[in-house]
Design a protein around this motif. Structure first.
Motif, short mmCIF file in Angstrom:
data_model
loop_
_atom_site.label_atom_id
_atom_site.label_comp_id
_atom_site.label_asym_id
_atom_site.label_seq_id
_atom_site.Cartn_x
_atom_site.Cartn_y
_atom_site.Cartn_z
N SER A 166 19.78 81.50 7.41
CA SER A 166 19.26 81.26 6.05
C SER A 166 19.12 79.78 5.75
CB SER A 166 20.19 81.90 5.00
OG SER A 166 20.20 83.29 5.15
N ILE A 167 19.90 78.97 6.45
CA ILE A 167 19.84 77.52 6.21
C ILE A 167 18.44 76.97 6.51
CG2 ILE A 167 20.76 75.28 6.95
CD1 ILE A 167 23.40 76.69 7.59
N LEU A 204 23.39 85.69 9.44
CA LEU A 204 22.57 85.57 8.22
C LEU A 204 22.82 84.25 7.53
CD1 LEU A 204 22.72 89.12 6.63
CD2 LEU A 204 20.67 87.89 7.28
N ALA A 205 24.11 83.86 7.44
CA ALA A 205 24.45 82.60 6.79
C ALA A 205 23.78 81.45 7.53
CB ALA A 205 25.96 82.42 6.76
N TYR A 208 12.10 84.14 5.13
CA TYR A 208 12.85 85.23 4.50
C TYR A 208 12.05 86.54 4.49
CZ TYR A 208 15.63 81.24 3.17
OH TYR A 208 16.37 80.09 3.21
N THR A 223 16.03 76.61 3.77
CA THR A 223 16.35 75.68 2.69
C THR A 223 16.03 74.25 3.10
OG1 THR A 223 18.65 75.28 3.35
CG2 THR A 223 18.24 77.17 1.94
N ILE A 224 15.79 74.06 4.40
CA ILE A 224 15.46 72.72 4.89
C ILE A 224 13.94 72.58 5.06
CG2 ILE A 224 15.72 71.13 6.84
CD1 ILE A 224 18.53 72.44 7.20
#
Lengths: 467, 281
Positions: A38-39, A34-35, A74, A42-43
């Motif tokens: 999730s990136i 997930l970590a 998401y 954001t990019i």
């Protein structure tokens, strides 16, 4: 070992599936996954218009990114799947371990037996005159003074005669803290799901002095959604600091039910209005028409000055053959220099192109300084008309989310900072010295042992001092 | 006035850092004591300057807590790191960790004072920041960040010490450090403090966003990165009780966690765009 093997096989597919879903390794894997994924979101900017994406991606990249769900990641099926797996993992894990924790929670050990004594790290031994132990009730109250808590007394017959067992504990709840945290994650998920199914988000722009009875969602800007009441914007105002940074946006709103005003509130950023299940947030504003007073100064024609009243957005014909003029739009704080109007001027002469320029209310000399044309414009007065932009929101899941958050914070506190502390005291007749009792004090804490060791020592000191 | 004190504090923290490193080399209690005194002095001066800046903002008629832009947040971040470190040093008598924790505070102050892109003037609050949530949100986030900074410093120490123990090492610099078990416990403790604080920070942020914008979660880069950080530390907490993940692997997770903290704090504002742009200027 040889006996254990067939037992394992009996579990079969369902068993290994259960073991897979209830493993901590899966938890770690899912959290790290997930970590990492999730990136992406954001990019790559999320949920933008096709035209905006085509500014930095070519058509085929755009199509690929859209197909794999990276443009709304998401909410993509695979991201939701990872979240769902985490929820399953969490339930399976708790299902596996909770009964044991609950057993310890609901079956406190009240007897200090040899096994417990052997395993204990904190042990203190002493003796007491037998007559002092004749009345267990008074011993109980003395113990409560030494270490406040609910002490339990059990009398039983042991090998060396009558044994008196005293047991007390504190922070038993802390053993359940972690389950409370896990439950809270599910509650937050539930709140989020309810919000996404039954909630609605949209916006509405209300010109000053007008009423609306519906709003629009961001997805479909054609179909209005009824509010069930009317909302009026009486006034909108914006204030600026001297530096030009915005200070405050506010809208005077009035709610009408069946044509009658029922609620009035001035909303600002951070101060929304709630009515009829909807909440209205100050989100934006803009100029909506309005009227400006300008002066058109001619350098030729004997320095003639022509005062004009212009409706924003409406071209106005000038007398003689002097062409057209139009106030295109008004900005409240253009380039941080206060109110300004964008003027379109068509001199109406063949060969001279129409041109645009800004005129500033606070800086009339700007226009005068422009010598490229043989006329200039001075912005005299602004009759503002603005619309307020409101975010409209209804989310029946939000209170469930807050409940989950509260549970999580309380659960984390309990799980990390409270420990289950237990004390046992056993008195048995001393086989060597008649008239005396042997005392054994045992302590145990599931967390933060060093600080409990201090506490234990203090208790032992006080019991030692009993006369 | 306050910015002047802050630049002095930067040098004081640098001095404390140098003395802590000297303590690593000489291991004389008097050196450790000197380092602590310098650090405490710097921290008190910084506390005064923060109070002064707060007061000055009211004098200017735009009173607000000094937590509204990058400069103020860097100062506050350093302040919380030192506060937390001083508490740990006092409680656990571990001056040896100073050399690994003070650099974070020094770097924060140095970046705030030196970088030309960090505006150090007191600015009025834009409408979105005019909220009672500001203080609770910022304070919990930065206390959490500070706890993570400590855990990162200790994790690095832990890995060095663990390698040293595995080599069966005797003597030398590493002998002075607490055993790897103690360090591991300290990593866990600081994350056990940081994680609930980060959680409260995210929740107060969500509550605030819901008040200001009508959405408690919009997958804005700042929000997402704080969640990424949360995922990593949640993984750490589970790794610690899982066979095959204890020890060095868990320590590496905690270091990665702090990298995510720094990215959440600075990287998002400097490299990505989003709603949460106040901390960038």
């Amino acid at each position: 070992m040889t006996e254990a093997k067939p037992k394992k096989k009996q579990k079969g597919f369902a068993g290994s599936l259960a073991a897979f879903f209830s493993s901590l390794k899966l938890t770690i894997f899912l959290l790290i996954t997930l970590a990492l994924v999730s990136i992406i979101g954001t990019i790559i900017p999320q949920n933008q218009l096709r035209e905006q994406y085509l500014r930095y991606y070519d058509e085929s990249t755009y199509a690929t990114l859209k197909a794999v769900g990276f443009l709304d990641m998401y909410h993509s099926w695979w991201f939701v799947l990872i979240l769902a797996l985490l929820a399953i993992n969490l339930i399976a894990c708790s299902w596996k371990h909770f009964p044991r924790a609950w057993y310890y929670f609901s079956h406190p050990t009240r007897i200090l037996d040899a096994t417990l004594e052997k395993a204990a790290k904190l042990v203190w031994r002493g003796t007491l005159a037998a007559d002092k132990a004749a009345d267990p009730e008074s011993l109980m109250s003395r113990l409560e003074e030494v270490w406040p808590g609910s002490w339990h007394f059990t009398r039983r017959d042991g090998d060396s005669g009558v044994e008196l067992h005293f047991a007390a504990e504190r922070g038993r709840w802390s053993r359940l803290g972690v389950y409370f945290v896990h439950l809270s994650v599910l509650v937050i998920f539930a709140g989020g799901i309810i919000g996404s199914i039954y909630g609605i988000k949209g916006f509405v722009n209300i010109p000053e002095g007008e009423r609306v009875s519906s709003f629009y969602t961001y997805g479909d800007q054609q179909k209005p959604i009824p509010l069930g009441f009317e909302l009026e914007c009486r006034d909108f105002s914006v204030e600026f600091y001297e530096s030009g940074r915005p200070k405050e946006y506010s809208s005077d709103l009035v709610v009408y039910e069946n044509g009658k005003p029922v609620v009035q509130k001035t909303i600002k950023v951070n101060h929304p209005l709630s009515h009829g299940g909807f909440t209205f947030y100050q989100a934006s504003y803009g100029a909506y028409g309005g009227r400006v007073a300008v002066e058109l100064h001619f350098r030729d024609r004997g320095g003639m000055v022509l005062p004009l009243q212009l409706e924003v957005g409406q071209p106005q014909r000038l007398p003689e053959d002097w062409g057209w003029i139009e106030a295109l739009k008004v900005e409240k704080n253009y380039m941080r220099m206060g109110p300004a109007v964008l003027i379109l001027r068509d001199p109406g002469k063949p060969g001279v192109k129409p041109y645009q320029f800004w005129a500033f209310l606070r800086y009339p000399e700007f226009g005068r300084a422009n010598n490229k044309t043989n006329e200039f414009c001075v912005f005299k007065q602004l009759e503002e008309r603005y619309y307020t932009g409101l975010q409209v929101n209804r989310d029946p899941g939000v209170w469930i989310v807050w409940l989950g958050c509260l549970m999580m914070i309380l659960g984390l506190y309990v799980a990390f900072f409270m420990s289950h502390k237990r004390l046992w005291l056993r008195l048995t007749p001393d086989p060597d010295k008649p008239g005396r009792m042997l005392m054994v004090l045992v302590g145990n804490a599931n967390k933060n042992q060093p600080s409990f060791a201090h506490e234990f020592e203090a208790v032992a000191e006080k019991i030692k001092a009993w006369k | 006035m306050n910015t002047y004190i802050f630049s002095i504090v930067t040098f004081v923290y640098m001095a404390a850092m140098v003395v802590y490193v000297a303590y690593l080399a000489f291991r004389r209690p008097v050196v450790a004591r000197l380092a602590t005194i310098i650090l405490l002095g710097g921290w008190l001066a910084q506390t005064t300057a923060i109070g002064l800046r707060w007061y000055e903002s009211y004098e200017m008629g735009i009173g607000h807590a000094p937590m509204s832009n990058l400069y103020e947040s860097l100062v506050f971040f350093s302040w919380t790191i030192i506060l937390l470190y001083l508490i740990i040093e006092y409680r656990y008598k571990l001056s040896i960790l100073g050399a690994f924790v003070t650099p974070f505070a020094f770097l924060g102050m140095a970046y705030a004072s030196i970088s030309p892109s960090v505006n150090e003037t007191i600015q009025p609050l834009v409408p979105a920041l005019q909220s009672n949530w500001l203080i609770s949100h910022v304070v919990t986030c930065f206390l959490g960040y500070a706890a993570f900074a400590v855990s990162c410093g200790v994790s690095i120490t832990y890995i060095l010490k663990k390698r040293y123990e595995e080599r069966g090492g005797k003597g030398g610099l590493m002998a002075a450090f607490p055993s790897s078990e103690v360090l591991d416990e300290l990593v866990y403790k600081s994350i056990a403090i940081g994680f609930p604080l980060l959680t409260i920070g995210i929740v107060t942020g969500a509550a605030w966003a819901n008040y200001a914008w009508g959405t408690y979660w919009s997958w804005d880069p700042k929000e997402t990165w704080s969640l990424i950080t949360w995922f990593i530390y949640a993984a750490f907490l589970h790794a610690r009780i899982t066979r095959g993940w204890r020890g060095v692997k868990a320590a590496v997770l905690s270091i990665i966690g702090f990298v995510a903290v720094i990215f959440t704090y600075l990287g998002v504002n400097l490299l990505l765009s989003g709603l949460h742009s106040y901390g960038g200027g």
